[in-house]
Every structure is written in structure tokens, then in C-alpha cells.
Design a protein around this motif. Sequence first.
Motif, PDB file in Angstrom:
ATOM      1  N   VAL A 229       8.261   5.623   6.826  1.00  0.00           N
ATOM      2  CA  VAL A 229       8.053   6.347   5.580  1.00  0.00           C
ATOM      3  C   VAL A 229       6.769   6.962   5.316  1.00  0.00           C
ATOM      4  O   VAL A 229       5.575   6.414   5.807  1.00  0.00           O
ATOM      5  CB  VAL A 229       8.117   5.128   4.273  1.00  0.00           C
ATOM      6  N   LYS A 230       7.052   8.078   5.099  1.00  0.00           N
ATOM      7  CA  LYS A 230       5.408   8.752   4.838  1.00  0.00           C
ATOM      8  C   LYS A 230       5.390   9.225   3.534  1.00  0.00           C
ATOM      9  O   LYS A 230       6.260   9.606   2.785  1.00  0.00           O
ATOM     10  CB  LYS A 230       5.682  10.137   5.703  1.00  0.00           C
ATOM     11  N   GLY A 231       4.019   9.247   2.902  1.00  0.00           N
ATOM     12  CA  GLY A 231       3.893   9.778   1.329  1.00  0.00           C
ATOM     13  C   GLY A 231       2.576  10.589   1.733  1.00  0.00           C
ATOM     14  O   GLY A 231       2.022  10.646   2.621  1.00  0.00           O
ATOM     15  N   GLN A 232       1.957  11.044   0.504  1.00  0.00           N
ATOM     16  CA  GLN A 232       0.926  11.782   0.342  1.00  0.00           C
ATOM     17  C   GLN A 232      -0.310  11.040   0.041  1.00  0.00           C
ATOM     18  O   GLN A 232      -0.217  10.503  -1.044  1.00  0.00           O
ATOM     19  CB  GLN A 232       1.306  12.793  -0.906  1.00  0.00           C
ATOM     20  N   GLN A 233      -1.147  10.953   0.914  1.00  0.00           N
ATOM     21  CA  GLN A 233      -2.212  10.242   0.946  1.00  0.00           C
ATOM     22  C   GLN A 233      -3.252  10.830  -0.397  1.00  0.00           C
ATOM     23  O   GLN A 233      -3.417  12.192  -0.499  1.00  0.00           O
ATOM     24  CB  GLN A 233      -3.477  10.117   1.927  1.00  0.00           C
ATOM     25  N   ALA A 234      -3.764  10.184  -1.262  1.00  0.00           N
ATOM     26  CA  ALA A 234      -4.353  10.834  -2.520  1.00  0.00           C
ATOM     27  C   ALA A 234      -5.414   9.350  -3.203  1.00  0.00           C
ATOM     28  O   ALA A 234      -5.094   8.283  -2.717  1.00  0.00           O
ATOM     29  CB  ALA A 234      -3.479  11.352  -3.591  1.00  0.00           C
ATOM     30  N   HIS A 235      -5.958   9.859  -4.116  1.00  0.00           N
ATOM     31  CA  HIS A 235      -7.024   8.887  -4.958  1.00  0.00           C
ATOM     32  C   HIS A 235      -5.956   8.086  -5.781  1.00  0.00           C
ATOM     33  O   HIS A 235      -4.786   8.583  -6.319  1.00  0.00           O
ATOM     34  CB  HIS A 235      -7.870   9.644  -5.842  1.00  0.00           C
ATOM     35  N   SER A 236      -6.109   6.742  -5.830  1.00  0.00           N
ATOM     36  CA  SER A 236      -4.930   5.861  -6.320  1.00  0.00           C
ATOM     37  C   SER A 236      -4.984   6.092  -7.826  1.00  0.00           C
ATOM     38  O   SER A 236      -3.904   5.927  -8.470  1.00  0.00           O
ATOM     39  CB  SER A 236      -5.648   4.497  -6.190  1.00  0.00           C
ATOM     40  N   SER A 237      -5.880   6.728  -8.646  1.00  0.00           N
ATOM     41  CA  SER A 237      -5.747   7.188 -10.060  1.00  0.00           C
ATOM     42  C   SER A 237      -4.621   8.091 -10.261  1.00  0.00           C
ATOM     43  O   SER A 237      -4.219   8.320 -11.300  1.00  0.00           O
ATOM     44  CB  SER A 237      -7.226   7.468 -10.616  1.00  0.00           C
ATOM     45  N   GLY A 238      -4.576   9.069  -9.123  1.00  0.00           N
ATOM     46  CA  GLY A 238      -3.301   9.823  -9.377  1.00  0.00           C
ATOM     47  C   GLY A 238      -2.068   9.687  -8.838  1.00  0.00           C
ATOM     48  O   GLY A 238      -1.085  10.480  -8.882  1.00  0.00           O
ATOM     49  N   ILE A 239      -1.772   8.485  -8.541  1.00  0.00           N
ATOM     50  CA  ILE A 239      -0.380   7.975  -8.278  1.00  0.00           C
ATOM     51  C   ILE A 239       0.696   8.347  -9.163  1.00  0.00           C
ATOM     52  O   ILE A 239       0.380   8.169 -10.634  1.00  0.00           O
ATOM     53  CB  ILE A 239      -0.207   6.508  -7.846  1.00  0.00           C
ATOM     54  N   ALA A 292      -2.862  -2.864  10.194  1.00  0.00           N
ATOM     55  CA  ALA A 292      -2.523  -1.633   9.191  1.00  0.00           C
ATOM     56  C   ALA A 292      -3.747  -1.844   8.387  1.00  0.00           C
ATOM     57  O   ALA A 292      -4.358  -2.977   8.071  1.00  0.00           O
ATOM     58  CB  ALA A 292      -1.173  -2.220   8.117  1.00  0.00           C
ATOM     59  N   SER A 293      -4.358  -0.652   8.084  1.00  0.00           N
ATOM     60  CA  SER A 293      -5.712  -0.806   7.068  1.00  0.00           C
ATOM     61  C   SER A 293      -5.533   0.078   6.000  1.00  0.00           C
ATOM     62  O   SER A 293      -4.692   1.097   5.965  1.00  0.00           O
ATOM     63  CB  SER A 293      -6.871  -0.378   7.987  1.00  0.00           C
ATOM     64  N   GLY A 294      -6.069  -0.172   4.962  1.00  0.00           N
ATOM     65  CA  GLY A 294      -6.048   0.789   3.550  1.00  0.00           C
ATOM     66  C   GLY A 294      -6.987   0.553   2.499  1.00  0.00           C
ATOM     67  O   GLY A 294      -7.637  -0.660   2.886  1.00  0.00           O
ATOM     68  N   LYS A 295      -7.151   1.259   1.366  1.00  0.00           N
ATOM     69  CA  LYS A 295      -7.864   0.608   0.311  1.00  0.00           C
ATOM     70  C   LYS A 295      -7.311   0.490  -0.883  1.00  0.00           C
ATOM     71  O   LYS A 295      -6.277   1.427  -1.098  1.00  0.00           O
ATOM     72  CB  LYS A 295      -9.111   1.590   0.272  1.00  0.00           C
ATOM     73  N   THR A 296      -7.590  -0.028  -1.727  1.00  0.00           N
ATOM     74  CA  THR A 296      -6.846  -0.025  -3.088  1.00  0.00           C
ATOM     75  C   THR A 296      -7.067   1.062  -3.967  1.00  0.00           C
ATOM     76  O   THR A 296      -6.165   1.174  -4.790  1.00  0.00           O
ATOM     77  CB  THR A 296      -7.368  -1.350  -3.805  1.00  0.00           C
ATOM     78  N   ASN A 297      -8.184   1.940  -3.565  1.00  0.00           N
ATOM     79  CA  ASN A 297      -8.288   3.173  -4.089  1.00  0.00           C
ATOM     80  C   ASN A 297      -7.629   4.351  -3.614  1.00  0.00           C
ATOM     81  O   ASN A 297      -7.697   5.575  -3.894  1.00  0.00           O
ATOM     82  CB  ASN A 297      -9.590   3.358  -4.644  1.00  0.00           C
ATOM     83  N   LEU A 298      -6.894   4.124  -2.643  1.00  0.00           N
ATOM     84  CA  LEU A 298      -5.941   4.936  -1.936  1.00  0.00           C
ATOM     85  C   LEU A 298      -4.503   4.985  -1.976  1.00  0.00           C
ATOM     86  O   LEU A 298      -4.031   3.622  -2.007  1.00  0.00           O
ATOM     87  CB  LEU A 298      -6.146   5.119  -0.403  1.00  0.00           C
ATOM     88  N   VAL A 299      -3.900   5.971  -2.082  1.00  0.00           N
ATOM     89  CA  VAL A 299      -2.309   5.710  -2.065  1.00  0.00           C
ATOM     90  C   VAL A 299      -1.963   5.881  -0.734  1.00  0.00           C
ATOM     91  O   VAL A 299      -2.365   6.657   0.200  1.00  0.00           O
ATOM     92  CB  VAL A 299      -1.449   7.157  -2.806  1.00  0.00           C
ATOM     93  N   ALA A 300      -1.047   4.954  -0.274  1.00  0.00           N
ATOM     94  CA  ALA A 300      -0.796   4.661   1.288  1.00  0.00           C
ATOM     95  C   ALA A 300      -0.017   5.982   1.552  1.00  0.00           C
ATOM     96  O   ALA A 300       1.080   6.104   0.981  1.00  0.00           O
ATOM     97  CB  ALA A 300      -0.128   3.271   1.254  1.00  0.00           C
ATOM     98  N   ASN A 301      -0.030   6.271   2.944  1.00  0.00           N
ATOM     99  CA  ASN A 301       0.547   7.367   3.520  1.00  0.00           C
ATOM    100  C   ASN A 301       1.652   7.036   4.347  1.00  0.00           C
ATOM    101  O   ASN A 301       2.608   7.815   4.825  1.00  0.00           O
ATOM    102  CB  ASN A 301      -0.541   8.579   4.065  1.00  0.00           C
TER     103      ASN A 301
END
Length: 435
Positions: A229-239, A292-301
Amino acid sequence: MIKLPLDFLKMMLLPVFCLSPIWSQGQQISTAERKILDRVEANHEASIDFLEKTVNINSGTYNTAGVQEVGAIYREMLDELGFETRWVDMPEGIERGGHLIGEIKGGEGKTLLLIGHIDTVFEPDSPFQKWSREGNTATGPGVNDMKGGNMVILYALKAMKEADELKNRNIIVIFHGDEEAPGRPLDITRKDIVELAQRSDIGLGFETGTGFNYATVARRGSSSWELQVKGQQAHSSGIFREGSGAGAVYEASRILNRFYEELQEENLTYNPGLILGGTQVELKDGGTAGVASGKTNLVANTTIVKGDLRFLSEEQKERAREKMKAIVAENLPQTQAEITFEDGYPAMPPTEGNKALLATLSQISQELEQGEVKAYDPGRRGAADISFIAEYVDGLDGLGVMGTKAHAPGETVDLSTVEDIVKRTAILLYRLTEN
């Protein structure tokens, strides 16, 4: 001369008849079959010693030397029984120990293909390595899955040989060295069993029994799937906004939830066994581990899910796959998903021929006063090597020994049932190969 009353004579003779073995009480067991049963009884203690010997040699799938060492013991016994034997090495790169094949022929009756496997799930680094016994319970690695089943095959054949009932039969034995973790590609590692099945009439598998009065007429097949699954990485506030979309984790969650809700069907399961999601995802170890790595303020890609699919027929498998593809295609905003499938074990459906073999086994069991044998629920059995030949021959599986904790430390075998299982097996082999 004193004449005794007839009733008195009958009374005096009654205890003599009561001392007769169970299988001689006017039932359908023939004289030849009685000789076979006598030999099973005579060899019983030796069969347990044989099982102990093989269990004490580690033959984990990846311990190719150990697989070959146990295989050599089986080969020696087959040679003594008059089989023509050969060891099939696997090509370099497959990293498996190979297979043992033995064949005896010359009769006009049906050809049987008897199936076992040498390997166990316990590798040399496992703390569970040795046989132990307490009363009628023995514990050891592979003691029921499936060195016990292999012993049943060999000692049933030995009883036939010693009763002079093995010659002029058509019987093939194959012991795989990699059933617990089949080498790839399968069209190479299972090539021999398929070719043997194509010139056989009946296949009998001696995997662990599921109950003394049950046998397996159907086994589910297994295949694997991978969801990317692929998504658009973005700031979490914009999900959820138009430019950001739902993200890869939500899209994977949608798909898995739809699988759960819409694919419910008897004998069908679809298990997601590994899931990784974030902004950086990497699979390792052939797909059995990852990072896997990521941040809570990022939309997972990225999200990756790996799972298996189990089914009772090829039609059921294909129907499920088409439903899964359709669900995957209905993407949430700003996401894309793709699912791929890889075949593993085919299904062994419950055919009329398989049920007829079960009826034969059940009749023998009842003649031996062991009770009726019924079909075991296929939804509770996994895949096995007999599945690779189900399209070519009628078959039964689950004919091995009784025990507990297969694939786990503390695996056991119930020794009190072994003699009866070998008896039932020997008579089954005798009758199925009669001219």
C-alpha cells in the motif's frame, strides 16, 4: 467308559475359545492376514526401539546431514525388505537434504504410494533433542510428526514381508527431507512425488493422526499473499484533506477489515501474519521479518502486509483471490494498493474415491474390533505433501501415530496405540494391493 453330558462338554470347551485372539473370532480376517498380525505383535517392541533410534538423531529441515543420516536408516530397512531404493539429491542452492524413494513391484494389483517425511521442525540449536519415556508416553522431537508415521509404514511392510505377503505387490515409498519447510521452487522439490503419483492408483499419507478413529479425506491447501500500500506522505495535521488523503496505514486497515467482513466462508481462512507501516519500511529474512520507522506527526506513505490463504478446493482459492483483488482496488483518497499471490500447497478435496478408501479402512478397523473410522474435519487440518498428488490419485492421510504437541517442545506419542495402528495399516496395505 464314562459318557459325559453334551452340555458339560460345551461348558468345558468354552474357555478355550475365549482364549482366541480378537481377530480370529469368526470375522473376515483371512489366514494370510492373521500371519501378518502375528508378525506385527512379534515386532512391536523392536518398532519402538527403532522409533527411539531415529528420534535421537536430529533431522531438522535445514540440518541436511541429519536428514540424510536418518534417511540412510530408512533406506537400509527398505533394502532389507526387497525394495529398490534411491536417494534424490536436491540441486545446489535449494539447501535441502533430499528425498528417499523405494519401490517394489511385480503384481497385477493397484499401486500404492506411501508418503512420509524425514525432517522435523527442531533444528540442532533447539534445546529439545532427545527421546524420553514414561510408561506408554514417549517424548521427543518429531516423535509423532512424523518419525512415528514413518515407523508405521516400515513396520507394516516388515510384517507383510515376514508373512511372505509383500512379494508381487506394487508399492512405492517416498520420504521427503523438507516437508516442514519445502524447498523452492516446488516444481523441482515436488517433481518426484508428482511423477510417482502419475503411475500410482492410491496415495496414503502417514502424518500425525487426529484421533484413533479418524482419518483425513480432505486437506486444505495453502498459498501466500502480500499487500503493498502506498500513500501520500504529509504532515499529520493534514490527514484526510484532499492533498494528503487517508495515508497507507488507513488504507491497509480498510482492506483488512473488508477481508474480515466479506470473505467469511466455510473452510476458508486468510491470516495477515506480518504488517509493517510508516514512512520507511523494509522487509528482511525472505519476508519473515522487517523494519519500519515513522513519526506520529507524519502520514505514513507505505504499509506492507504478508499473510496466508487456506482453502479446500482450487475453485474456492480462485474465488477468494478475485474478491480480495476487488476489495484492494477500491482505494481511499491519495492511496494505491496492490495484492500479489504465491501458490504453495494445493488442496486435497473430499472426493468420492477418498471416501471409498475411508470405508475400506473403517471396515478393517471394525473387523479388528478397533471401532469405526470417520472423516476428520478438513477445516482443522493444515496442508501436507499428499496435497501435491490429490489430482492424480485417491488418497487418505492422518494414518500416523497418536500424540500431542506436534511442532512444540514436549511432543509426545501414545505408545499404547502403536501396535493397533500398525496392524490396521498392514491389513490396509495388504487388501489394497491384492490382485
